[in-house]
Design a protein around this motif. Sequence first.
Motif, PDB file in Angstrom:
ATOM      1  N   PRO A 101      -7.985  10.461   2.498  1.00 38.38           N
ATOM      2  CA  PRO A 101      -7.340   9.830   3.662  1.00 38.38           C
ATOM      3  C   PRO A 101      -8.031   8.556   4.132  1.00 38.38           C
ATOM      4  O   PRO A 101      -7.383   7.697   4.714  1.00 38.38           O
ATOM      5  CB  PRO A 101      -7.410  10.917   4.745  1.00 38.38           C
ATOM      6  N   SER A 102      -9.315   8.405   3.866  1.00 37.70           N
ATOM      7  CA  SER A 102      -9.996   7.212   4.382  1.00 37.70           C
ATOM      8  C   SER A 102      -9.899   6.031   3.415  1.00 37.70           C
ATOM      9  O   SER A 102     -10.475   4.982   3.664  1.00 37.70           O
ATOM     10  CB  SER A 102     -11.462   7.536   4.669  1.00 37.70           C
ATOM     11  N   VAL A 103      -9.190   6.200   2.301  1.00 43.89           N
ATOM     12  CA  VAL A 103      -9.033   5.078   1.372  1.00 43.89           C
ATOM     13  C   VAL A 103      -7.600   4.559   1.436  1.00 43.89           C
ATOM     14  O   VAL A 103      -6.647   5.302   1.235  1.00 43.89           O
ATOM     15  CB  VAL A 103      -9.367   5.490  -0.081  1.00 43.89           C
ATOM     16  N   ARG A 104      -7.474   3.276   1.759  1.00 40.55           N
ATOM     17  CA  ARG A 104      -6.146   2.676   1.918  1.00 40.55           C
ATOM     18  C   ARG A 104      -5.970   1.590   0.865  1.00 40.55           C
ATOM     19  O   ARG A 104      -6.838   0.736   0.710  1.00 40.55           O
ATOM     20  CB  ARG A 104      -6.073   2.089   3.330  1.00 40.55           C
ATOM     21  N   LEU A 105      -4.871   1.686   0.133  1.00 44.91           N
ATOM     22  CA  LEU A 105      -4.568   0.661  -0.872  1.00 44.91           C
ATOM     23  C   LEU A 105      -3.472  -0.236  -0.330  1.00 44.91           C
ATOM     24  O   LEU A 105      -2.421   0.251   0.086  1.00 44.91           O
ATOM     25  CB  LEU A 105      -4.071   1.309  -2.164  1.00 44.91           C
ATOM     26  N   ILE A 106      -3.705  -1.544  -0.327  1.00 45.90           N
ATOM     27  CA  ILE A 106      -2.642  -2.446   0.113  1.00 45.90           C
ATOM     28  C   ILE A 106      -2.364  -3.481  -0.973  1.00 45.90           C
ATOM     29  O   ILE A 106      -3.145  -3.663  -1.893  1.00 45.90           O
ATOM     30  CB  ILE A 106      -2.970  -3.138   1.465  1.00 45.90           C
ATOM     31  N   SER A 107      -1.211  -4.119  -0.835  1.00 45.38           N
ATOM     32  CA  SER A 107      -0.781  -5.090  -1.838  1.00 45.38           C
ATOM     33  C   SER A 107      -0.857  -6.489  -1.271  1.00 45.38           C
ATOM     34  O   SER A 107      -0.455  -6.722  -0.139  1.00 45.38           O
ATOM     35  CB  SER A 107       0.663  -4.815  -2.245  1.00 45.38           C
ATOM     36  N   GLY A 108      -1.337  -7.396  -2.048  1.00 45.78           N
ATOM     37  CA  GLY A 108      -1.374  -8.800  -1.656  1.00 45.78           C
ATOM     38  C   GLY A 108      -0.304  -9.589  -2.372  1.00 45.78           C
ATOM     39  O   GLY A 108       0.704  -9.031  -2.807  1.00 45.78           O
ATOM     40  N   PRO A 109      -0.520 -10.891  -2.532  1.00 46.50           N
ATOM     41  CA  PRO A 109       0.529 -11.765  -3.071  1.00 46.50           C
ATOM     42  C   PRO A 109       0.608 -11.706  -4.592  1.00 46.50           C
ATOM     43  O   PRO A 109       0.452 -12.711  -5.274  1.00 46.50           O
ATOM     44  CB  PRO A 109       0.073 -13.143  -2.605  1.00 46.50           C
ATOM     45  N   GLY A 110       0.878 -10.535  -5.148  1.00 41.18           N
ATOM     46  CA  GLY A 110       0.821 -10.382  -6.597  1.00 41.18           C
ATOM     47  C   GLY A 110       2.162 -10.291  -7.284  1.00 41.18           C
ATOM     48  O   GLY A 110       2.228 -10.137  -8.499  1.00 41.18           O
ATOM     49  N   CYS A 111       3.225 -10.363  -6.509  1.00 37.43           N
ATOM     50  CA  CYS A 111       4.553 -10.246  -7.113  1.00 37.43           C
ATOM     51  C   CYS A 111       5.138 -11.644  -7.207  1.00 37.43           C
ATOM     52  O   CYS A 111       5.378 -12.297  -6.203  1.00 37.43           O
ATOM     53  CB  CYS A 111       5.405  -9.330  -6.237  1.00 37.43           C
ATOM     54  N   PRO A 112       5.351 -12.148  -8.424  1.00 34.49           N
ATOM     55  CA  PRO A 112       5.755 -13.549  -8.589  1.00 34.49           C
ATOM     56  C   PRO A 112       7.057 -13.890  -7.871  1.00 34.49           C
ATOM     57  O   PRO A 112       7.210 -14.978  -7.329  1.00 34.49           O
ATOM     58  CB  PRO A 112       5.902 -13.710 -10.105  1.00 34.49           C
ATOM     59  N   VAL A 113       7.984 -12.933  -7.872  1.00 32.63           N
ATOM     60  CA  VAL A 113       9.258 -13.173  -7.204  1.00 32.63           C
ATOM     61  C   VAL A 113       9.043 -13.318  -5.700  1.00 32.63           C
ATOM     62  O   VAL A 113       9.631 -14.166  -5.043  1.00 32.63           O
ATOM     63  CB  VAL A 113      10.201 -11.983  -7.479  1.00 32.63           C
ATOM     64  N   CYS A 114       8.152 -12.462  -5.172  1.00 29.75           N
ATOM     65  CA  CYS A 114       7.974 -12.405  -3.722  1.00 29.75           C
ATOM     66  C   CYS A 114       7.353 -13.676  -3.169  1.00 29.75           C
ATOM     67  O   CYS A 114       7.673 -14.102  -2.068  1.00 29.75           O
ATOM     68  CB  CYS A 114       7.102 -11.221  -3.345  1.00 29.75           C
TER      69      CYS A 114
END
Lengths: 368, 339
Positions: A55-68
Motif C-alpha cells: 500500500p505504501s508504494v504508488r506507481l504513476i505515469s508521466g509523459p510516456g505515451c506518444p499520442v498523449c
Amino acid sequence: MSDSAQYSDPRALAGLIGQLREVAGGLDHRLTFMEVCGTHTHSVAKAGLRRMMPPSVRLISGPGCPVCVTPVDYLDRALALAALPDTVVCTFGDLMRVPSSTGSLEQARAEGARVEVVYSPRDALELARRRPQSRVVFLAVGFETTAPTIAAAVAEAEADGVTNFLLLPGNKTMPQVMRVLVDDPQLEVHGFLLPGHVSVITGWRMFGFLAEEFGIPGVVTGFMPTDVVQGVLALARQVAQGHATIANQYGRAVTTAGNLQAHRLVERFFEPADSAWRGFGVVPGSGLGLRAAWAHRDASSIRVDLPAPREPAGCRCGEVLRGVVDPPECPLFANGCDPELPVGACMVSSEGTCSAWYRHERWLEAGT
Amino acid sequence: MKPPQRVLLAHGGGGRLTRQLVEEVFLPALDNPILATLTDAAVLPELPAGRPALTTDAFVVDPPIFAGGDLGYLSICGTVNDLAMVGARPLWLTWALILEEGVDGGLVAACTEGAARAAAEAGVTVVAGDTKVVPRGKGDRLFAVTAGLGVVPPGRILKDDRIRPDDVVIVSGPIGDHGATVMAHRHGLDAPGLVSDCRPLSGLVEALCDSGAAVRALHDPTRGGVVTVCHEVAGRCGLRVRLVEAALPVRPAVAAVCDLLGLEALSLACEGRLLAWIDGSHAELALAAMRAHPDGAGAVVIGRMEQLPAGEPPVLLETAVGGERPLDLLSGHELPRIC
C-alpha cells in the motif's frame, strides 16, 4: 522456460513483492515512482501489478505515451493537410481518435479527408510509390524508438527518388522533458522507472543527470512483470539506502551507449528542435526536426489555414501527464470522457494514462 | 463450373448473364432439389418437432480468401453457428451476394465452393439465393448476406439467465486464430502456422448437449472475441466471469501477432470456437464429450462464475503472475499502439 514465462513466473514475482514490502515497510513515508513509457503503463495494467504493490508504494505515469503528449496544434495541422487536394495523410493507428481543435482524424476520414492508417513509416513510403500523383505525408510522432524507422524510410525515399513522400515532424525525445518534470516543485517523485525501449536506442547514460544533478534515482526497466517489479524494488532500495544512481535492470537489451547505427541514421536526417508537449508547453530541444538539407521532405512548411488551437474545456490531461494528478481527479474522467468518446488525448491510446486507468484501475477505486 | 472472367453489371440485371451465373456457378456448387426449382421463394418441408429458430447475418471480410477459409465458407459457418448457439439444429439457409462490378469471377466461384463445402460439413441446405451487382467503387469485391432457419429440439433450453455461481466456462479450442490470421493478411505479415479456426459448430453442440452435462448457455466469440461475450453474459445473468490467464489456450503464432500489432487474443474474433457455460460439477463430463469431437479437441476450462460484488468489474482476469485485471469492452476498433 520461454522468455516470457521466465519473466512472468508467479512465484518469482511473489518473492520480489515480498522483498519490496519489507523495504517499503522500513520507511516512514510513501514511495512514489514514475514511469515515463506507455509500454510500462500498459504492462503494469495488463499484469494487474498496481493491485499487487504494497500500500505504501504508488506507481504513476508521466509523459510516456506518444499520442498523449502530441499537442492539439499538431493534429490541427495534420487535419488541414488531409483536406488539401492530392494529399494523403498516413498515421499510426492510435492517433486516429485523438481530438484536435475541430475533430479527430477518424471523423475527418469519415467526412472524406484522405487519411490512411499504417503500421510503419515504410507502409507510407510504399503508398507514395503506388500513388506518384499524390503527396503522401507521414505523421512522424513517437519517441527515440520510432525515430530510426522514420529516418530509414526517408533514407529509402532519397535513395529511390520518391519525391512525394513527406513527414510532418513531431518526434520527441525524453531527456529535456524529464528535466522540466523534475524541476516542477509540485511533483513528488522518489524515483523513475526509465524506459527500456528508448534506452535500447539511446543507451542509458543519457539519464545520468537525474541522479547527478537532481539526486533522483532511476532504473532502466524492461517490460515483463518481473522486470517492472525488479525495477521498483531497486528504486525502493536506493531510497532506503539514501542513494541516487542510474541502474540498468534491462541489461539483456540495453547497453550504455545504445544502438550507434540507429543514432547515426537519426542524426543524418534530424536535429534537436524545440517541441510543444501537451501539458508542458514548448520544451527547448525536446523534439526532432528535419535538417535543412531535407526541407523538401518537411510538410510543416506547406501553407495551410489553421484554426485557433482549442483544448477541451475541463480536461486535465496536462496535469495527468506531469504526474501532478491521477486520472480520477479530472472532472471529466468517466464523466463525459471515456475510451468510447475520448475528450482528452490520454483517454485514446491503450497506453494513455487515463485509458489504462479507465480500463484496468477504475474498479480499484470503486470497489476497494 | 464456368465462372465469368469479370463480373459485369449485367450479371445482376436479371437477364441472360444473371441466369448464366446462377446456372453455371451457383447451382452446380450448391446443388439441391429445393434450390433447383428457382421459384420466387423456397417451399420447405414441414419442420421437425421443437421451436423454430431464425437468424440473419451479413459478411464483409478483407481479404475474402484467407488461410483456412473464404467469405463464402465463413458466411455459412457464421450463420450455422448462430443457430447452434441457441441450441437449434440448423436446417435451411439463404445466401445472397452483393458483387462489385469488375470483381474476378474466379473469386465468386471460389467463395461459392466454400459456401457449398461449409453447408455439406454442417448438413444444411442452401434453399434460396440472390445476386446483385453494384457499380465499381460502390462495394468491396463481394459481400454475403444470409438467413438461417433451424429447430431447437424439445426440452433443450440454453439461456444466460440459467447460469449460476460456480458454473464453469469452457472454450472449445485455441482463441483468436481467425482474427489473428485476417489481421496478419491485412498487414502483410508473414506468419507461418496461422490458420483461421472457421468451421461449423453444430456437430460439436449436438455432442455436448447429448453428453448429459447440464449446459446452461453457449456463445461463439466472433466480433469482439471472448471479452465481449463474457461482458454480454455477465450483463444478462448478473454474475461475474472470472477468467484465468494461465488457462487460456493461445497459439504461439497468435500471441506473436498480438505482440507485434498491439492486440489482445481475448478480443480477437474466433469463427469456429464456442464458449460453454456448464454446471461446475459436470465440467469433466462436458470436457470429455467436447474433446471426443474433432471440433472440440482443444477444449479446456478457462474460468468460472461467481457472485458480483457491488461496484466491482463484471469480467475479471486472474493474470499469469497472480494479479487481477478487470477486462473492459473494446472501444470502437482496436487500434494498434505506436511502440
